[in-house]
Design an enzyme around this catalytic site. Sequence first.
Site, PDB file in Angstrom:
ATOM      1  N   LYS A 104       0.821  -1.214   0.000  1.00 28.32           N
ATOM      2  CA  LYS A 104       0.000   0.000   0.000  1.00 28.32           C
ATOM      3  C   LYS A 104       0.853   1.260   0.000  1.00 28.32           C
ATOM      4  CE  LYS A 104      -3.909  -1.778   2.708  1.00 28.32           C
ATOM      5  NZ  LYS A 104      -4.681  -1.524   3.951  1.00 28.32           N
ATOM      6  N   LYS A 146       2.170   2.509   2.450  1.00 28.09           N
ATOM      7  CA  LYS A 146       1.814   3.280   3.641  1.00 28.09           C
ATOM      8  C   LYS A 146       2.839   3.003   4.740  1.00 28.09           C
ATOM      9  CE  LYS A 146      -3.328   3.375   3.577  1.00 28.09           C
ATOM     10  NZ  LYS A 146      -4.530   2.933   4.325  1.00 28.09           N
TER      11      LYS A 146
HETATM   12  N1  C2G Z   1     -13.243   4.516   6.421  1.00 28.06           N
HETATM   13  C1  C2G Z   1     -14.471   5.171   6.492  1.00 28.06           C
HETATM   14  N2  C2G Z   1     -14.498   6.511   6.639  1.00 28.06           N
HETATM   15  C2  C2G Z   1     -13.349   7.225   6.738  1.00 28.06           C
HETATM   16  C3  C2G Z   1     -12.108   6.566   6.684  1.00 28.06           C
HETATM   17  C4  C2G Z   1     -12.070   5.191   6.533  1.00 28.06           C
HETATM   18  O1  C2G Z   1     -15.539   4.525   6.401  1.00 28.06           O
HETATM   19  N3  C2G Z   1     -13.419   8.573   6.881  1.00 28.06           N
HETATM   20  C5  C2G Z   1     -13.250   3.061   6.238  1.00 28.06           C
HETATM   21  C6  C2G Z   1     -12.587   2.635   4.938  1.00 28.06           C
HETATM   22  O2  C2G Z   1     -13.504   2.752   3.864  1.00 28.06           O
HETATM   23  C7  C2G Z   1     -12.220   1.180   5.235  1.00 28.06           C
HETATM   24  C8  C2G Z   1     -11.921   1.217   6.748  1.00 28.06           C
HETATM   25  O3  C2G Z   1     -12.496   2.441   7.259  1.00 28.06           O
HETATM   26  O4  C2G Z   1     -13.341   0.338   5.001  1.00 28.06           O
HETATM   27  C9  C2G Z   1     -10.428   1.213   7.041  1.00 28.06           C
HETATM   28  O5  C2G Z   1      -9.852   2.286   6.326  1.00 28.06           O
HETATM   29  P1  C2G Z   1      -8.259   2.245   6.073  1.00 28.06           P
HETATM   30  O6  C2G Z   1      -7.565   1.970   7.345  1.00 28.06           O
HETATM   31  O7  C2G Z   1      -7.912   3.439   5.254  1.00 28.06           O
HETATM   32  O8  C2G Z   1      -8.128   0.912   5.193  1.00 28.06           O
HETATM   33  P2  C2G Z   1      -7.742   0.768   3.661  1.00 28.06           P
HETATM   34  O9  C2G Z   1      -6.433   1.409   3.412  1.00 28.06           O
HETATM   35  O10 C2G Z   1      -8.930   1.186   2.893  1.00 28.06           O
HETATM   36  O11 C2G Z   1      -7.488  -0.823   3.569  1.00 28.06           O
HETATM   37  O12 C2G Z   1      -7.663  -5.123   1.602  1.00 28.06           O
HETATM   38  C10 C2G Z   1      -8.399  -3.951   1.912  1.00 28.06           C
HETATM   39  C11 C2G Z   1      -7.513  -2.912   2.558  1.00 28.06           C
HETATM   40  O13 C2G Z   1      -6.832  -3.454   3.667  1.00 28.06           O
HETATM   41  C12 C2G Z   1      -8.355  -1.708   2.991  1.00 28.06           C
END
Ligand code: C2G
Length: 132
Positions: free
Chosen positions: A45, A47
């Site tokens: 990612k 990240k």
């Molecule tokens: N999320 C949300 N609202 C936000 C931020 C995040 O609903 N303001 C949700 C994202 O859509 C996701 C979850 O919180 O469903 C986790 O977000 P992240 O930690 O950014 O995860 P991500 O990088 O999207 O990783 O294989 C799938 C990946 O691991 C998803």
Amino acid sequence: MKRVITYGTFDMLHYGHINLLRRAKELGDYLIVVLSSDEFNWNEKGKKTYFSYEQRKQLLEAIRYVDLVIPEESWNQKVTDVDLYKVDTFVMGDDWRGQFDFVADETSAEVVYLERTPEISTTQIKRDLNQE
Ligand code: C2G
């Protein structure tokens, strides 16, 4: 017992994450969070998380909606996870809409995309803090 699964990095845990986890849990009785490992975050990612996997896991395990936290180490473990944990509902925020429809094709689970919480993200938090 209805089992729900969701995936993510959940770095610098914020209310957008909590809103997602709360709504995911409302779809069943048992919520599994598959938490991106430090290696997966960095290699797949791009990240660099503020909190380590262990710290992010500890935070998630303290949330009343979360029943189990397991590591996400590959993009390709979702179908296996759903089968192994007998998951009924696969949930992701709608920034992923359409990306995981294959899970419904390849397993008996339904795929649900939940609206993201607006105005909050780990990136935004870091950006705001840098401006102080
Ligand atoms: N999320 C949300 N609202 C936000 C931020 C995040 O609903 N303001 C949700 C994202 O859509 C996701 C979850 O919180 O469903 C986790 O977000 P992240 O930690 O950014 O995860 P991500 O990088 O999207 O990783 O294989 C799938 C990946 O691991 C998803």
